[in-house]
Design a protein around this motif. Structure first.
Motif, mmCIF file in Angstrom:
data_model
loop_
_atom_site.group_PDB
_atom_site.id
_atom_site.type_symbol
_atom_site.label_atom_id
_atom_site.label_comp_id
_atom_site.label_asym_id
_atom_site.label_seq_id
_atom_site.Cartn_x
_atom_site.Cartn_y
_atom_site.Cartn_z
ATOM 1 N N VAL A 90 16.548 60.168 30.273
ATOM 2 C CA VAL A 90 17.901 60.947 30.616
ATOM 3 C C VAL A 90 18.906 60.172 29.970
ATOM 4 C CG1 VAL A 90 19.262 61.680 32.411
ATOM 5 C CG2 VAL A 90 16.937 62.587 32.552
ATOM 6 N N LEU A 91 18.991 58.740 30.415
ATOM 7 C CA LEU A 91 20.121 58.034 30.162
ATOM 8 C C LEU A 91 20.291 57.314 28.765
ATOM 9 C CD1 LEU A 91 19.632 55.450 33.429
ATOM 10 C CD2 LEU A 91 21.459 57.174 33.167
ATOM 11 N N LEU A 92 19.094 57.183 28.106
ATOM 12 C CA LEU A 92 19.584 56.796 26.825
ATOM 13 C C LEU A 92 20.110 57.655 25.839
ATOM 14 C CD1 LEU A 92 16.260 54.795 26.111
ATOM 15 C CD2 LEU A 92 18.333 53.744 26.180
ATOM 16 N N PRO A 93 20.027 58.923 25.737
ATOM 17 C CA PRO A 93 20.576 59.911 24.973
ATOM 18 C C PRO A 93 22.343 59.888 25.415
ATOM 19 C CG PRO A 93 18.567 60.823 25.581
ATOM 20 C CD PRO A 93 18.832 59.630 26.336
ATOM 21 N N LEU A 94 22.601 59.818 26.808
ATOM 22 C CA LEU A 94 23.748 59.723 27.178
ATOM 23 C C LEU A 94 24.810 58.641 26.825
ATOM 24 C CD1 LEU A 94 23.207 60.533 30.894
ATOM 25 C CD2 LEU A 94 24.001 62.136 28.870
ATOM 26 N N ARG A 95 23.847 57.422 26.076
ATOM 27 C CA ARG A 95 24.589 56.209 25.682
ATOM 28 C C ARG A 95 25.805 55.977 26.543
ATOM 29 N NH1 ARG A 95 23.103 55.674 20.369
ATOM 30 N NH2 ARG A 95 25.125 54.472 20.023
ATOM 31 N N PRO A 96 25.607 55.393 27.723
ATOM 32 C CA PRO A 96 26.445 54.955 28.917
ATOM 33 C C PRO A 96 27.039 53.479 28.500
ATOM 34 C CG PRO A 96 24.422 54.708 29.780
ATOM 35 C CD PRO A 96 24.197 55.692 28.463
ATOM 36 N N SER A 97 28.507 53.642 28.562
ATOM 37 C CA SER A 97 28.943 52.302 28.501
ATOM 38 C C SER A 97 29.351 51.711 29.989
ATOM 39 C CB SER A 97 30.473 52.489 27.633
ATOM 40 O OG SER A 97 31.328 53.365 28.035
ATOM 41 N N LEU A 98 29.333 52.649 31.015
ATOM 42 C CA LEU A 98 29.385 52.254 32.121
ATOM 43 C C LEU A 98 28.426 53.007 33.126
ATOM 44 C CD1 LEU A 98 30.796 50.797 34.706
ATOM 45 C CD2 LEU A 98 32.480 52.704 34.681
ATOM 46 N N THR B 36 21.056 46.828 22.701
ATOM 47 C CA THR B 36 22.487 46.629 22.591
ATOM 48 C C THR B 36 23.356 47.563 22.028
ATOM 49 O OG1 THR B 36 21.920 45.397 20.679
ATOM 50 C CG2 THR B 36 21.651 44.068 22.790
ATOM 51 N N PRO B 37 24.527 47.867 22.417
ATOM 52 C CA PRO B 37 25.030 46.954 23.649
ATOM 53 C C PRO B 37 24.682 47.449 25.035
ATOM 54 C CG PRO B 37 26.593 48.609 22.641
ATOM 55 C CD PRO B 37 25.286 48.657 21.821
ATOM 56 N N ARG B 38 24.472 46.736 25.849
ATOM 57 C CA ARG B 38 24.134 47.234 27.055
ATOM 58 C C ARG B 38 25.499 47.746 28.016
ATOM 59 N NH1 ARG B 38 19.987 44.821 30.411
ATOM 60 N NH2 ARG B 38 21.367 44.564 31.882
ATOM 61 N N PRO B 39 25.050 48.715 28.872
ATOM 62 C CA PRO B 39 26.282 49.150 29.527
ATOM 63 C C PRO B 39 26.794 48.183 30.656
ATOM 64 C CG PRO B 39 24.350 50.841 29.583
ATOM 65 C CD PRO B 39 23.987 49.259 29.158
ATOM 66 N N THR B 40 27.853 48.465 31.116
ATOM 67 C CA THR B 40 28.545 47.694 32.336
ATOM 68 C C THR B 40 27.906 48.422 33.551
ATOM 69 O OG1 THR B 40 30.374 47.050 31.237
ATOM 70 C CG2 THR B 40 30.484 46.908 33.338
ATOM 71 N N LEU B 41 27.728 47.482 34.497
ATOM 72 C CA LEU B 41 26.871 48.197 35.857
ATOM 73 C C LEU B 41 28.091 48.018 36.934
ATOM 74 C CD1 LEU B 41 24.633 49.497 37.141
ATOM 75 C CD2 LEU B 41 23.707 47.373 37.447
ATOM 76 N N TRP B 42 28.333 48.983 37.544
ATOM 77 C CA TRP B 42 29.246 48.830 38.682
ATOM 78 C C TRP B 42 28.352 49.533 40.061
ATOM 79 C CZ3 TRP B 42 34.855 50.679 37.893
ATOM 80 C CH2 TRP B 42 35.435 49.816 36.866
ATOM 81 N N GLY B 43 28.590 48.883 41.237
ATOM 82 C CA GLY B 43 27.963 49.272 42.285
ATOM 83 C C GLY B 43 28.688 50.111 43.578
ATOM 84 N N PHE B 44 28.262 51.012 44.027
ATOM 85 C CA PHE B 44 28.994 51.391 45.319
ATOM 86 C C PHE B 44 28.161 51.653 46.475
ATOM 87 C CE2 PHE B 44 27.210 55.226 42.927
ATOM 88 C CZ PHE B 44 26.679 56.003 44.027
ATOM 89 N N ALA B 45 28.678 51.537 47.561
ATOM 90 C CA ALA B 45 27.936 51.861 48.867
ATOM 91 C C ALA B 45 28.568 52.945 49.664
ATOM 92 C CB ALA B 45 28.058 50.311 49.774
#
Length: 333
Positions: free
Chosen positions: A129-137, A166-175
């Motif tokens: 699911v994720l790879l075709p979306l090519r997320p930057s974040l 590459t390039p790897r997406p930026t990863l943010w976390g939430f709680a």
């Protein structure tokens, strides 16, 4: 403008900007990131929400609203369909197309079991699911979120990204459940906050018993934790606590690395392939060779528990070949 606002502005200015929010349950996408999703959409970025479960194992609001005590398989499935429909409604209220929702349909309160029993297949499905979306974040729960599905979602995302092209997406976390130190605020405009509140009302099933709490949460804004480097090779992993002796016999140490998961019983010495747990003279988890992917560890029991929130959360061990579980901590007293 906060540092997080500035970082997001830079990310959204990229020509191929793409933001993906990982929601363990319907309503997490709105509660955690309803404002960020609006901001990304307005900036012209591609947006997507990956919904891991339909939230079907959420019995108390269902009992309250449907005036039922027993919840059978059909009633539970219908509740899941209701909650997924609420997520679609909420997303459209945020101004996003319904097509941006990608539902995995995994079992609610079952993500830790997926890691234990179906890790490779789960990672393949998630990458599919994720790879075709090519997320930057990518925006996902933090590891310290107290809901077991949320912390397990973070483990799955980090393992899925371990060998990302590459390039790897930026990863943010939430709680969503529990406070997280070092979270940074993301500033919402008045219109973004109002639209987010309107989207929250689409999740009527979740507002029946906790409406005021979630409405206050919307008013408080959004907070994120940018991903940091994992612990180094001298990692000392503080497990939260051990259960009482009768429970301990039903618990294993669940260890995950790459696409493999091991369950080690609490014996003086236990082994599973290249992995070994020693409890004497002090607890040490060791690999025959240094692992090539992040290591995650948690206490795990398959026995049902009336208390949803997880006292035995995951710990991140970096990529160390030997991890000490300190016997001088309260967790192993």
């Amino acid at each position: 403008m906060s540092p997080l606002d500035q970082q997001l502005a830079r990310l959204l200015a990229e020509p191929s900007a793409s933001v993906v929010v990982i929601a363990p349950h319907p309503d997490d996408e709105t509660l955690a990131s309803g404002g960020l999703l609006q901001r990304a959409q307005a900036a012209g970025a591609a947006v997507a929400v990956v919904l891991l479960t339909d939230g079907d194992n959420n019995p108390w609001p269902q009992r309250w609203l449907e005036r039922r005590l027993r919840i059978g398989a059909d009633a539970r499935a219908a509740w899941g369909r209701r909650r997924r429909a609420e997520a679609v409604d909420a997303i459209t209220r945020l101004g996003l197309p319904a097509s941006c929702l990608h539902a995995m349909g995994w079992r609610d309160l079952g993500l830790t079991a997926r890691i234990a029993d179906q890790l490779a297949a789960s990672l393949a499905a998630l990458r599919g699911v994720l790879l075709p979306l090519r997320p930057s974040l990518i925006v996902a729960p933090v590891l310290d979120d107290r809901h077991p599905d949320h912390s397990a979602a973070r483990v799955l995302i980090e393992l899925a990204m371990a060998h990302w092209p590459t390039p790897r997406p930026t990863l943010w976390g939430f709680a969503v459940h529990g406070a997280v130190p070092h979270a940074q605020s993301f500033t919402l405009s008045t219109d973004e906050c109002a639209r987010k509140g309107h989207a929250l009302e689409a999740h009527a099933s979740q507002l029946a018993l906790a409406g005021e709490r979630w409405r206050r949460r919307v008013a408080q804004g959004e907070f994120y934790v940018p991903a940091t480097a994992p612990a180094g090779v001298d990692a000392r992993m503080e497990l939260p606590w051990l259960p009482a002796t009768p429970q301990l016999s039903a618990c294993t140490l669940l260890v995950v690395c790459g696409e493999q998961a091991w369950q080690l019983p609490w014996r003086e010495s236990a082994a599973a392939g290249p992995l070994r747990l020693h409890l004497q003279p002090h607890p040490v988890l060791s690999f025959a060779q240094a692992p090539r992917a992040p290591v995650f560890v948690k206490l795990y029991s398959r026995h049902p528990n009336l208390w949803i929130f997880d006292h035995w959360g995951w710990r991140h061990g970096g990529q160390a070949s030997a991890l000490t579980l300190p016997s001088d901590s309260a967790s192993l007293a």
